[in-house]
Enzyme design. Structure first.
Site, PDB file in Angstrom:
ATOM      1  CG  HIS A 126      -2.204  -1.216   1.092  1.00 45.30           C
ATOM      2  ND1 HIS A 126      -2.469  -1.428   0.146  1.00 45.30           N
ATOM      3  CD2 HIS A 126      -3.517  -1.665   1.861  1.00 45.30           C
ATOM      4  CE1 HIS A 126      -3.601  -2.709   0.318  1.00 45.30           C
ATOM      5  NE2 HIS A 126      -3.831  -2.508   1.327  1.00 45.30           N
ATOM      6  CG  HIS A 195      -8.021  -0.596   1.934  1.00 40.43           C
ATOM      7  ND1 HIS A 195      -8.806  -1.477   2.897  1.00 40.43           N
ATOM      8  CD2 HIS A 195      -6.739  -1.116   1.410  1.00 40.43           C
ATOM      9  CE1 HIS A 195      -7.405  -2.155   3.472  1.00 40.43           C
ATOM     10  NE2 HIS A 195      -6.791  -2.281   2.458  1.00 40.43           N
ATOM     11  CE1 TYR A 197     -10.132  -1.720   5.700  1.00 38.28           C
ATOM     12  CE2 TYR A 197     -10.454  -2.907   7.138  1.00 38.28           C
ATOM     13  CZ  TYR A 197      -9.747  -2.741   6.846  1.00 38.28           C
ATOM     14  OH  TYR A 197      -8.450  -2.740   6.769  1.00 38.28           O
ATOM     15  CG  ASP A 265      -5.840 -10.258   1.898  1.00 34.22           C
ATOM     16  OD1 ASP A 265      -5.815  -9.324   1.691  1.00 34.22           O
ATOM     17  OD2 ASP A 265      -4.885 -10.048   3.129  1.00 34.22           O
ATOM     18  CD  GLN A 302      -6.357  -8.525  -2.148  1.00 34.96           C
ATOM     19  OE1 GLN A 302      -6.054  -8.506  -3.407  1.00 34.96           O
ATOM     20  NE2 GLN A 302      -5.960  -9.340  -1.596  1.00 34.96           N
ATOM     21  CD  GLU A 330      -8.490  -3.325  -0.891  1.00 39.77           C
ATOM     22  OE1 GLU A 330      -6.912  -3.478  -1.159  1.00 39.77           O
ATOM     23  OE2 GLU A 330      -9.213  -4.688   0.112  1.00 39.77           O
TER      24      GLU A 330
HETATM   25  C1  BGC Z   1      -4.445  -6.355   1.872  1.00 40.94           C
HETATM   26  C2  BGC Z   1      -4.676  -7.077   3.830  1.00 40.94           C
HETATM   27  C3  BGC Z   1      -3.993  -6.514   4.638  1.00 40.94           C
HETATM   28  C4  BGC Z   1      -5.097  -5.055   4.112  1.00 40.94           C
HETATM   29  C5  BGC Z   1      -4.916  -4.132   5.783  1.00 40.94           C
HETATM   30  C6  BGC Z   1      -5.556  -5.879   2.305  1.00 40.94           C
HETATM   31  O1  BGC Z   1      -5.786  -4.822   0.517  1.00 40.94           O
HETATM   32  O2  BGC Z   1      -5.087  -7.231   0.996  1.00 40.94           O
HETATM   33  O3  BGC Z   1      -3.327  -8.555   3.241  1.00 40.94           O
HETATM   34  O4  BGC Z   1      -4.177  -6.542   5.664  1.00 40.94           O
HETATM   35  O5  BGC Z   1      -5.211  -4.712   2.824  1.00 40.94           O
HETATM   36  O6  BGC Z   1      -3.152  -3.751   4.936  1.00 40.94           O
END
Ligand code: BGC
Length: 365
Positions: A126, A195, A197, A265, A302, A330
């Site tokens: 990231h 990102h 949630y 994941d 993702q 994502e």
């Molecule tokens: C990743 C995870 C990670 C999460 C938070 C996701 O995009 O694939 O493995 O824990 O982001 O960082």
């Protein structure tokens, strides 16, 4: 026209007109060096999105449930200190310069070798130690939303080239649209995403959510969650979400890929019929009646089930963020593309424009 008829006609046309988005700017505190952070509240009819200039984070997204009761459907923190102190979840943030993982924090581009911080075991994740998610973006109101800009210096976090990234959040009557653009002065790699949630119920876990992913194949991973390079058919595996399936229905199955990910994941390869945004995924929450549809022009998505949430991070109202408290969708290029010549390229050359759109559509049933 008689007054009553005219009034009726006006009422009908008012009903048909899409509600205009109002945009309001407020203060969200200051960075340790005094840089102010702003919050933009976008409202359109029953929807409200709030975005801060720190990390371009979507801090809240309110949508009505099937009874019309508004609820916040994204995880986050209560204040700037909460976001700044959270180094692991990336709640709601814009991720760059490269979303997801790059193996061993290293890649070669046009013969030159680049080294990145290994901030996820042996790998880079990231965008590095101070990725776009922890930068304060410049912001301006635009019709229907807010435009955020961030210029990443040549060499920042190890990436080549000065990258000018512009991300616009627009709220419509039924969706939140993200439009990402970027240009560079030197060849580089780019993979931007959001990102968020999502928890459509606004509470509890997401295991009962029904998920559909418009994908026949995914990219299996190794122990560091780096794609092996294989494009594997989802048929007959717990990765087959071509028909609406409860997220939790197969998550605990004895499957090596689920074990490596501690759940889902992984990156799914989206089925495409053209170049524009297409339906990539849909989540239905039977409890609230809310659904979320994700449209994108990106080649992958993702799907992450909050497997590393263990209650350590406290979210809004000080509530611990527990295992599977939310899911992430994502939109992106495949992980580790800079080291996988067989994957669609993430290289951005000077003179070219990175230009991509993702839309989150909300509704109830
Ligand atoms: C990743 C995870 C990670 C999460 C938070 C996701 O995009 O694939 O493995 O824990 O982001 O960082």
């Amino acid at each position: 026209m008689k007054f009553a008829a005219l009034a009726a006609a006006l009422a009908v046309s008012a009903l048909c007109l899409p509600a205009a988005t109002t945009v309001k700017k407020g203060d969200y505190g200051k960075m340790p060096d005094g840089t102010p952070v702003a919050i933009y509240t976008l409202t359109n009819g029953a929807l409200e999105a709030r975005i801060i200039t720190y990390g371009g984070i979507l801090v809240s997204m309110k949508t009505p449930d099937r009874k019309g009761v508004a609820g916040d459907i994204v995880l986050g923190h209560d204040d700037l200190a909460g976001y700044m102190g959270d180094k692991g979840t990336y709640f709601g943030a814009l991720i760059g310069r490269y979303a997801n993982r790059i193996a061993h924090g290293a890649f070669t581009l046009n013969g030159a070798a680049y080294k990145l911080a290994k901030n996820n075991g042996e790998n880079a994740l990231h965008g590095g130690l101070a990725g776009f998610n922890s930068r304060v973006w410049a912001a301006r109101e635009v019709p229907g939303g807010v435009e955020l800009s961030y210029t990443s210096k040549d060499g920042e976090e190890g990436y080549p080239g000065t990258l000018k990234a512009v991300v616009t959040y627009l709220l419509t009557t039924n969706s939140l649209q993200l439009h990402y653009t970027a240009t560079t002065d030197k060849a580089t790699v780019v993979n931007l995403t959001n990102h968020s949630y999502w928890n459509l119920r606004g509470d509890g876990d997401i295991l009962n959510n029904l998920l559909t992913i418009n994908s026949d194949r995914y990219t299996p991973v190794d122990a560091g969650l780096i794609p092996t390079g294989e494009l594997k058919s989802v048929a007959g595996t717990p990765f087959d979400f071509r028909k609406p399936t409860a997220v939790g229905a197969r998550i605990a199955q004895n499957d090596p890929q689920l074990q490596l990910g501690h759940g889902y994941d992984h990156n799914w390869i989206l089925n495409k019929s053209g170049k524009g945004p297409e339906l990539a995924a849909r989540v239905d929450d039977p409890a609230s009646g809310r659904f979320l549809e994700v449209y994108t022009d990106q080649p992958g998505i993702q799907f992450y089930t909050g497997n590393f949430l263990d209650g350590t991070v406290k979210g809004k109202g000080g509530k611990p963020a527990l295992l599977h408290a939310a899911l992430c969708l994502e939109t992106q290029h495949y992980p580790d593309s800079p080291n996988k010549p067989s994957f669609p390229t993430t290289e951005l050359k000077p003179g070219a424009k990175y230009d991509t759109t993702t839309e989150f559509r909300f509704g109830t049933r």
